[in-house]
Motif scaffolding. Structure first.
Motif, PDB file in Angstrom:
ATOM      1  N   GLY A   1       0.798  -1.227   0.000  1.00 10.80           N
ATOM      2  CA  GLY A   1       0.000   0.000   0.000  1.00 10.80           C
ATOM      3  C   GLY A   1       0.824   1.266   0.000  1.00 10.80           C
ATOM      4  N   GLN A   2       2.121   1.146  -0.051  1.00  7.89           N
ATOM      5  CA  GLN A   2       3.008   2.315  -0.118  1.00  7.89           C
ATOM      6  C   GLN A   2       4.337   1.870  -0.710  1.00  7.89           C
ATOM      7  OE1 GLN A   2       3.014   2.972   4.256  1.00  7.89           O
ATOM      8  NE2 GLN A   2       5.225   2.795   4.125  1.00  7.89           N
ATOM      9  N   TRP A   3       5.118   2.854  -1.192  1.00  7.10           N
ATOM     10  CA  TRP A   3       6.405   2.524  -1.789  1.00  7.10           C
ATOM     11  C   TRP A   3       7.337   1.974  -0.720  1.00  7.10           C
ATOM     12  CZ3 TRP A   3       6.487   1.987  -6.735  1.00  7.10           C
ATOM     13  CH2 TRP A   3       5.671   2.771  -7.545  1.00  7.10           C
ATOM     14  N   THR A   4       7.885   0.779  -0.967  1.00  9.17           N
ATOM     15  CA  THR A   4       8.735   0.109   0.014  1.00  9.17           C
ATOM     16  C   THR A   4       9.919  -0.542  -0.694  1.00  9.17           C
ATOM     17  OG1 THR A   4       6.791  -0.402   1.368  1.00  9.17           O
ATOM     18  CG2 THR A   4       8.818  -1.628   1.840  1.00  9.17           C
ATOM     19  N   LEU A   5      11.111  -0.244  -0.213  1.00  9.12           N
ATOM     20  CA  LEU A   5      12.322  -0.879  -0.752  1.00  9.12           C
ATOM     21  C   LEU A   5      12.744  -1.966   0.233  1.00  9.12           C
ATOM     22  CD1 LEU A   5      14.357  -0.776  -3.101  1.00  9.12           C
ATOM     23  CD2 LEU A   5      15.754   0.764  -1.721  1.00  9.12           C
ATOM     24  N   VAL A   6      12.196  -3.163   0.042  1.00  2.00           N
ATOM     25  CA  VAL A   6      12.429  -4.248   0.997  1.00  2.00           C
ATOM     26  C   VAL A   6      13.900  -4.660   1.014  1.00  2.00           C
ATOM     27  CG1 VAL A   6      10.073  -5.126   0.892  1.00  2.00           C
ATOM     28  CG2 VAL A   6      11.772  -5.986  -0.728  1.00  2.00           C
ATOM     29  N   GLN A   7      14.596  -4.462  -0.109  1.00  2.00           N
ATOM     30  CA  GLN A   7      16.001  -4.830  -0.148  1.00  2.00           C
ATOM     31  C   GLN A   7      16.808  -4.010   0.867  1.00  2.00           C
ATOM     32  OE1 GLN A   7      14.135  -4.071  -2.751  1.00  2.00           O
ATOM     33  NE2 GLN A   7      14.180  -5.791  -4.190  1.00  2.00           N
ATOM     34  N   TYR A   8      16.473  -2.726   0.969  1.00  2.72           N
ATOM     35  CA  TYR A   8      17.166  -1.880   1.955  1.00  2.72           C
ATOM     36  C   TYR A   8      16.774  -2.269   3.373  1.00  2.72           C
ATOM     37  CZ  TYR A   8      18.214   2.080   4.937  1.00  2.72           C
ATOM     38  OH  TYR A   8      18.663   2.865   5.978  1.00  2.72           O
ATOM     39  N   ASN A   9      15.492  -2.517   3.601  1.00  2.11           N
ATOM     40  CA  ASN A   9      15.035  -2.910   4.942  1.00  2.11           C
ATOM     41  C   ASN A   9      15.694  -4.208   5.392  1.00  2.11           C
ATOM     42  OD1 ASN A   9      13.353  -0.704   4.936  1.00  2.11           O
ATOM     43  ND2 ASN A   9      11.533  -1.840   4.317  1.00  2.11           N
ATOM     44  N   PHE A  10      15.827  -5.145   4.457  1.00  2.00           N
ATOM     45  CA  PHE A  10      16.464  -6.425   4.774  1.00  2.00           C
ATOM     46  C   PHE A  10      17.944  -6.216   5.103  1.00  2.00           C
ATOM     47  CE2 PHE A  10      18.378 -10.532   3.783  1.00  2.00           C
ATOM     48  CZ  PHE A  10      17.499 -11.410   4.380  1.00  2.00           C
ATOM     49  N   LEU A  11      18.598  -5.369   4.312  1.00  2.00           N
ATOM     50  CA  LEU A  11      20.015  -5.065   4.544  1.00  2.00           C
ATOM     51  C   LEU A  11      20.205  -4.368   5.888  1.00  2.00           C
ATOM     52  CD1 LEU A  11      22.931  -4.940   3.280  1.00  2.00           C
ATOM     53  CD2 LEU A  11      22.312  -2.645   2.508  1.00  2.00           C
ATOM     54  N   LYS A  12      19.313  -3.461   6.195  1.00  2.00           N
ATOM     55  CA  LYS A  12      19.400  -2.723   7.456  1.00  2.00           C
ATOM     56  C   LYS A  12      19.257  -3.654   8.653  1.00  2.00           C
ATOM     57  CE  LYS A  12      17.049   0.965  10.028  1.00  2.00           C
ATOM     58  NZ  LYS A  12      15.909   1.919  10.007  1.00  2.00           N
ATOM     59  N   PHE A  13      18.304  -4.559   8.584  1.00  2.00           N
ATOM     60  CA  PHE A  13      18.039  -5.471   9.704  1.00  2.00           C
ATOM     61  C   PHE A  13      19.182  -6.462   9.897  1.00  2.00           C
ATOM     62  CE2 PHE A  13      16.470  -9.462  11.436  1.00  2.00           C
ATOM     63  CZ  PHE A  13      15.763  -9.046  12.554  1.00  2.00           C
ATOM     64  N   ASN A  14      19.635  -7.091   8.809  1.00  2.00           N
ATOM     65  CA  ASN A  14      20.602  -8.183   8.916  1.00  2.00           C
ATOM     66  C   ASN A  14      22.052  -7.733   8.952  1.00  2.00           C
ATOM     67  OD1 ASN A  14      19.088 -10.919   8.663  1.00  2.00           O
ATOM     68  ND2 ASN A  14      18.122  -9.610   7.125  1.00  2.00           N
ATOM     69  N   VAL A  15      22.351  -6.582   8.336  1.00  2.00           N
ATOM     70  CA  VAL A  15      23.746  -6.145   8.245  1.00  2.00           C
ATOM     71  C   VAL A  15      24.021  -4.951   9.148  1.00  2.00           C
ATOM     72  CG1 VAL A  15      25.569  -5.350   6.703  1.00  2.00           C
ATOM     73  CG2 VAL A  15      23.907  -7.026   5.886  1.00  2.00           C
ATOM     74  N   LEU A  16      23.268  -3.871   8.941  1.00  2.00           N
ATOM     75  CA  LEU A  16      23.560  -2.649   9.692  1.00  2.00           C
ATOM     76  C   LEU A  16      23.232  -2.801  11.173  1.00  2.00           C
ATOM     77  CD1 LEU A  16      22.249  -0.005   7.113  1.00  2.00           C
ATOM     78  CD2 LEU A  16      24.548  -0.942   7.376  1.00  2.00           C
ATOM     79  N   GLN A  17      22.088  -3.430  11.474  1.00  2.00           N
ATOM     80  CA  GLN A  17      21.701  -3.624  12.870  1.00  2.00           C
ATOM     81  C   GLN A  17      22.116  -4.996  13.402  1.00  2.00           C
ATOM     82  OE1 GLN A  17      17.460  -2.903  12.654  1.00  2.00           O
ATOM     83  NE2 GLN A  17      17.713  -0.706  12.928  1.00  2.00           N
ATOM     84  N   ASN A  18      22.458  -5.922  12.488  1.00  2.00           N
ATOM     85  CA  ASN A  18      22.919  -7.265  12.855  1.00  2.00           C
ATOM     86  C   ASN A  18      21.940  -7.979  13.790  1.00  2.00           C
ATOM     87  OD1 ASN A  18      24.769  -9.366  12.587  1.00  2.00           O
ATOM     88  ND2 ASN A  18      25.907  -8.766  14.421  1.00  2.00           N
ATOM     89  N   LEU A  19      20.639  -7.801  13.547  1.00  2.57           N
ATOM     90  CA  LEU A  19      19.622  -8.413  14.399  1.00  2.57           C
ATOM     91  C   LEU A  19      19.351  -9.875  14.032  1.00  2.57           C
ATOM     92  CD1 LEU A  19      17.070  -5.462  14.714  1.00  2.57           C
ATOM     93  CD2 LEU A  19      18.699  -6.276  16.421  1.00  2.57           C
ATOM     94  N   GLY A  20      19.961 -10.320  12.941  1.00  4.31           N
ATOM     95  CA  GLY A  20      19.801 -11.709  12.555  1.00  4.31           C
ATOM     96  C   GLY A  20      20.395 -12.683  13.573  1.00  4.31           C
ATOM     97  N   THR A  21      21.263 -12.163  14.457  1.00  4.26           N
ATOM     98  CA  THR A  21      21.868 -13.016  15.486  1.00  4.26           C
ATOM     99  C   THR A  21      20.825 -13.571  16.451  1.00  4.26           C
ATOM    100  OG1 THR A  21      22.299 -11.034  16.812  1.00  4.26           O
ATOM    101  CG2 THR A  21      24.087 -11.837  15.407  1.00  4.26           C
ATOM    102  N   PHE A  22      19.638 -12.957  16.467  1.00  8.48           N
ATOM    103  CA  PHE A  22      18.561 -13.455  17.328  1.00  8.48           C
ATOM    104  C   PHE A  22      18.218 -14.903  16.994  1.00  8.48           C
ATOM    105  CE2 PHE A  22      14.034 -14.043  18.324  1.00  8.48           C
ATOM    106  CZ  PHE A  22      14.027 -13.686  19.668  1.00  8.48           C
ATOM    107  N   TYR A  23      18.415 -15.282  15.737  1.00  8.06           N
ATOM    108  CA  TYR A  23      18.097 -16.640  15.296  1.00  8.06           C
ATOM    109  C   TYR A  23      19.333 -17.535  15.241  1.00  8.06           C
ATOM    110  CZ  TYR A  23      13.568 -14.704  14.213  1.00  8.06           C
ATOM    111  OH  TYR A  23      12.334 -14.097  14.305  1.00  8.06           O
ATOM    112  N   GLY A  24      20.386 -17.141  15.906  1.00  5.07           N
ATOM    113  CA  GLY A  24      21.581 -17.977  15.997  1.00  5.07           C
ATOM    114  C   GLY A  24      22.793 -17.305  15.385  1.00  5.07           C
TER     115      GLY A  24
END
Length: 494
Positions: free
Chosen positions: A224-247
């Motif tokens: 329903g709005q313009w969304t760049l999921v590639q950037y959001n994914f990069l931000k979560f997993n790389v910049l914020q490194n929150l992927g460590t929550f899953y191991g």
């Protein structure tokens, strides 16, 4: 007079020579004209290759599809089929990634289109909803296999292409993944196809632009709005490194465990081929090493993340086989048998219980006269099983949730963590009223002893057992148990 005679002789010889050339040309022309007609009758082309090769590859991947009856990772359902089911049938579950816009709708849209067609044809039974998407993915993987063969035939020769093709088809990890509805599987397919078309001038930049535009438009429609999921994914997993929550794993994991495991018995041939391949293939080797290095910087690591570079490795394995002389037959037998055994075990045995138990839930929905009163609670590590895409009935179901903390709280515990700290205490608080108890519980065998008092006091009886794995670890048991709550007076002791 002599000059005129000489001229006439020269003219006559020239005319005679030209006549002979015309006769030869006519003869060659007739040969060329007839030969294609003869060759097309027994062979024919499909996707630019021999039709028998294409049909063999498609048939192999279809068999591959039906011989993979195990689960690998939750994303093969929760980030594709579950999303597609909700898009078409308006019930289901979307994980937290979708509310945070970390995932795009382009890949699930493929399966949603299949579901929609089945729904319009009134053929949307649960078995077709499960198998048709996987068969579609198998077909795409077969096309990628053929493109890899065509590429090597263009760059080298048919003999070299044959060995690379053999390595690709007998890879246990490719067999294990290529028919699963994983985004990593689609990434691998697109990587091979992009590699095939890479030499075409301008194709690289044009394809990137079109792909990004398509992704933006699809996500604009569904979010329903313009969304760049590639950037959001990069931000979560790389910049914020929150992927460590899953191991998390040590930095060297891909080099010491991940990459060798994915290559399996292809590893020595890959190393051998790296020394034999021409310099022009260094770009492929650099791509493999670069991918491993980049992913090594992330704490959260998985085998499937490096799957897209596996076809590159098959090129070097093919070079190794092509140069073997004395040991070629033993090497081929070793590669085939070792990969076949591993592929069949992981495809038919290891981690199959989570799919088998959903078949049991299907029977609960479609074979029970009082199915409207049934409810299911999956008391297992979150996302252990598929969900509504493998039931296709609005049965009340629940599972232990595990969204990461996005607010920065210290010592954060999700619902699944709190449950496993003290299962009995959690159950007593959650179901203080018997009327809220589900009719069916699904648990791993490792949990049974710890909650046995709750099962007995609440009148639950074990009604089904499913084998899951020979290698249980942590919260995952070797078997899956289904417990059904019986009315007083109908409870039978095990």
């Amino acid at each position: 007079m002599r000059q005129e005679g000489d001229d006439s002789r020269l003219f006559f010889r020239g005319f005679q020579n030209r006549s002979q050339e015309k006769m030869k040309l006519r003869k060659r022309k007739s040969t060329l004209y007839l030969s294609p007609r003869k060759s097309t009758l027994p062979h024919g082309d499909l996707l630019g290759e021999n039709i028998y090769l294409v049909l063999f590859t498609i048939a192999l991947r279809i068999c591959n599809c039906f011989l993979v009856q195990t689960s690998f990772v939750p994303d093969e359902y929760w980030q594709s089929l579950e999303v597609a089911h909700r898009m078409v049938f308006n019930y289901g579950y979307l994980t937290w990634e979708w509310t945070e816009r970390l995932r795009g709708y382009t890949y699930p849209l493929i399966f949603a289109s299949i579901y929609k067609v089945l729904h319009l044809l009134r053929k949307d039974n649960v078995q077709l909803l499960i198998w048709i998407p996987r068969l579609a993915q198998a077909l795409l993987s077969a096309i990628a296999d053929i493109r890899l063969y065509s590429l090597m035939k263009q760059l080298e020769n048919q003999q070299m292409a044959k060995w690379v093709f053999f390595c690709q088809l007998c890879s246990w990890f490719t067999w294990y993944c290529c028919t699963r509805t994983l985004t990593n599987t689609m990434e691998t397919v697109l990587t091979i196809i992009a590699l095939f078309y890479y030499p075409l001038e301008g194709s690289k930049s044009m394809n990137r632009f079109v792909t990004l535009s398509l992704s933006l438009i699809v996500d604009r429609i569904f979010f329903g709005q313009w969304t760049l999921v590639q950037y959001n994914f990069l931000k979560f997993n790389v910049l914020q490194n929150l992927g460590t929550f899953y191991g998390s794993h040590p930095w060297h994991w891909y080099f010491s465990q991940g990459f060798p495991a994915v290559l399996g018995t292809h590893l020595p041939f890959f190393i051998h081929g790296c020394f034999l391949a021409p310099k022009r293939y260094r770009i492929l080797l650099v791509t493999v090493l670069w991918t491993l290095l980049v992913y090594s910087m992330l704490s959260h690591k998985e085998f499937r993340f490096i799957y897209p570079v596996l076809p590159f490795c098959m090129v070097f394995c093919g070079y190794s086989l092509n140069h073997l002389k004395t040991w070629k037959k033993p090497a081929l037998s070793f590669l085939f048998l070792s990969n076949m055994l591993l592929a069949l075990y992981t495809g038919l045995v290891h981690q199959r219980g989570t799919l088998d138990v959903m078949t049991h839930v299907q029977e609960l929905c479609y074979n029970k006269p009082n199915k409207s009163s049934a409810s299911v609670f999956i008391m297992m590590p979150c996302h252990s099983t598929p969900y509504y895409s493998h039931v296709h009935y609005p049965l009340p179901m629940r599972f232990l949730q595990c969204p990461p903390d996005l607010t920065g709280k210290s010592q954060y515990l999700d619902e699944a963590d709190i449950f496993y700290l003290n299962p009995l205490n959690w159950l007593d608080k959650e179901f203080h009223n018997d009327s809220t108890l589900p009719t069916h519980l699904i648990i791993f065998s490792i949990l049974e002893e710890e909650i046995s008092t709750f099962l007995i006091s609440s009148n639950y009886e074990r009604t089904a057992v499913f084998f899951h794995t020979h290698l249980p670890e942590g919260r995952t048991g070797s078997h899956i148990y289904v417990y059904e709550r019986k009315l007083k007076g109908t409870f039978n002791k095990r």
